[in-house]
Design an enzyme around this catalytic site. Structure first.
Site, PDB file in Angstrom:
ATOM      1  N   SER B  12       1.069   3.073  -5.834  1.00 48.40           N
ATOM      2  CA  SER B  12       2.509   2.536  -5.818  1.00 48.40           C
ATOM      3  C   SER B  12       2.352   1.510  -6.781  1.00 48.40           C
ATOM      4  O   SER B  12       2.362   2.123  -8.293  1.00 48.40           O
ATOM      5  CB  SER B  12       2.362   1.812  -3.831  1.00 48.40           C
ATOM      6  N   HIS B  39       4.364   6.794  -4.000  1.00 48.26           N
ATOM      7  CA  HIS B  39       5.522   5.856  -4.130  1.00 48.26           C
ATOM      8  C   HIS B  39       6.219   6.072  -4.639  1.00 48.26           C
ATOM      9  O   HIS B  39       5.961   5.445  -5.903  1.00 48.26           O
ATOM     10  CB  HIS B  39       5.257   4.770  -3.300  1.00 48.26           C
ATOM     11  N   ASP B 132      -0.651   0.886   2.147  1.00 43.84           N
ATOM     12  CA  ASP B 132      -0.664   2.025   2.300  1.00 43.84           C
ATOM     13  C   ASP B 132      -1.723   3.252   1.846  1.00 43.84           C
ATOM     14  O   ASP B 132      -2.107   2.512   1.084  1.00 43.84           O
ATOM     15  CB  ASP B 132       0.443   3.159   2.268  1.00 43.84           C
TER      16      ASP B 132
END
Lengths: 280, 187
Positions: B12, B39, B132
């Site tokens: 991310s 992401h 995540d």
């Protein structure tokens, strides 16, 4: 994850008390949805089945949870820009444009299209039909009210599609949101204008069982991110139905990362998620 | 090393440069598929594949639903979809609700890949600003796969690697250079 056997039992239970048939849903994705339902409702598979069998309202709720209802205003701006500049202008000379949103969910895509049609002076000649499996989603679509905070990010998409021109950065059009919807920050709402809300014909329709329920063929059929939850067999059946209900040179618009894998692909020319029915 | 049949990488915030370095280091004849679940910022939804492709020796694509998985290709989870790796070596995509505010969800991709490849999977978690991927990497380990996190000291945003270290015993804590060296030995 629930076993295949358990999942088959659930499919059979639903089928025995309703017209819903999930036999040809993508097996893995169906089982994932069931897992989520069992977790959300804190139930065992047996409890789920026995409640499905005796409680109609609960069954509807389960069906609503199984089906994925994601939709956004102008989801994938690139698609809407293609529609605006490359596809819809071809209909300027037509007397009418027949449009079907299959699996319209809560209606954001329907409103996106209505707004675009209006901007291109095609609104009055458009005949717009929208269907979904789920009556509650259809009611939401008809109502045309959405949470502001949840949807405000999508206003950027509106700007990109309606106000800006990616082919000419100097060509900017100042279109007020209020032309199409009111924003009520106090009540956290985006409210679509009545002339948009009253335009489409909404009907309950199940892609698994039902053929085209309208007495018309279509120039454009939207069915975005619906058939990804079907297995290949059901996908082919639904795509055949769309193909035979499209006019020649009509368009089938799937999700950005969906593709037609079966023989029905031969009926179409493809550019990304947009399939144009061949004229021969 | 020949036991491994696939690599999955999650990242991310702060991972873009690391990913770019990793994929530019892989040889042309790399024999494993590489799944990237990253992401992305909302405004860089398109053009991301192109940006990565410039640096990559291997072909990069965002798969369509039900596409078959082939070796030697880098697969990037498409923006705004969850990407699952299914039995029978194919992808499935979904627009189900975001998980931990993320779609694609790194956890969902990792869990499905762990289930499909079992001990033949290498999972890598890079820099990122949320949790995540931690549950996903744990599943990789539980299914016998090999787990790697980017060294938090080197990560631009260490939250994601740290979240993994909190919930599990990771096999390797590697710097970017070590990750590159390791992945090159696999295929």
């Amino acid at each position: 994850m629930v076993s295949l056997e358990e999942s088959n039992k659930i499919v059979a239970a639903i089928k025995s008390v309703s017209t819903y048939d999930f036999s040809d849903y993508s097996e893995k994705s169906f089982r994932r949805r069931i897992d989520k339902i069992l977790e959300d409702f804190r139930m065992s598979v047996d409890e789920l089945i026995s409640r499905i069998l005796r409680d109609k309202d609960f069954l509807e709720q389960v069906v609503r949870e199984i089906t994925v209802n994601t939709t956004e205003l102008f989801r994938d701006p690139e698609l809407w820009i293609t529609l605006k500049y490359r596809i819809l202008p071809r209909f300027q000379q037509n007397k009418s444009i027949f449009i079907w949103h299959a699996g319209c969910s809560s209606g954001q895509e329907v409103y996106s299209m209505l707004i675009l049609l209006h901007e291109l002076d095609l609104f009055d000649k458009a005949k717009v039909f929208a269907t979904d499996l789920n009556t509650e989603m259809l009611e939401k679509a008809k109502q045309g009210e959405y949470r502001y905070r949840f949807n405000m990010n999508y206003l950027d998409n509106f700007d990109k599609v309606i106000k800006e021109n990616p082919y000419n950065y100097e060509d900017k059009k100042d279109v007020a949101y209020e032309k199409y919807f009111d924003i009520d920050k106090k009540h956290d709402l985006i409210i679509m204008k009545p002339f948009l809300r009253n335009k489409p014909v909404y009907r309950k329709h199940d892609l698994v069982n039902d053929k085209n329920i309208f007495y018309s063929k279509f120039d454009i059929i939207f069915c975005r991110n619906v058939i990804i939850y079907f297995n290949t067999k059901l996908q082919n059946k639904v795509l055949e139905m769309f193909s035979s209900n499209l006019y020649r040179d009509g368009y089938l618009i799937l999700g950005a990362h969906e593709s037609i894998l079966g023989p029905v692909a031969n009926n179409f020319e493809r550019t990304k998620g947009i399939y144009k029915k061949k004229s021969y | 090393m020949e036991q491994y049949k696939a690599v999955i990488i999650g990242g991310s915030a702060g991972s873009f440069q690391v990913v770019t370095r990793i994929i530019s280091s892989l040889p042309k004849n790399y024999s494993l598929p590489v799944f990237l679940c990253l992401h992305r910022l909302k405004h860089v939804r398109s053009g991301f594949v192109e940006a990565l492709s410039i640096k990559s020796t291997l072909p990069i694509c965002e798969p369509n639903d039900k596409d078959p998985i082939k070796p030697g290709i880098i697969y990037l989870a498409p923006a705004n979809y969850h990407m699952y790796i299914e039995l029978g070596n194919k992808f499935s995509l979904s627009t189900e609700e975001p998980v931990n505010h993320s779609r694609p969800s790194i956890d969902l991709s990792f869990i499905s890949a762990a289930y499909n490849y079992k001990r033949k999977l290498v999972g890598v978690i890079l820099s990122g600003a949320n949790k995540d991927g931690a549950i996903g990497l744990k599943k990789v380990k539980e299914n016998g796969g090999l787990t790697i996190v980017q060294d938090p000291n080197e990560s631009q945003v260490p939250t994601m690697p740290n979240a993994c270290l909190q919930v599990m015993k990771v096999d390797h804590i590697f710097s970017t250079n070590e990750i590159i060296r390791f992945l090159n030995k696999l295929g």
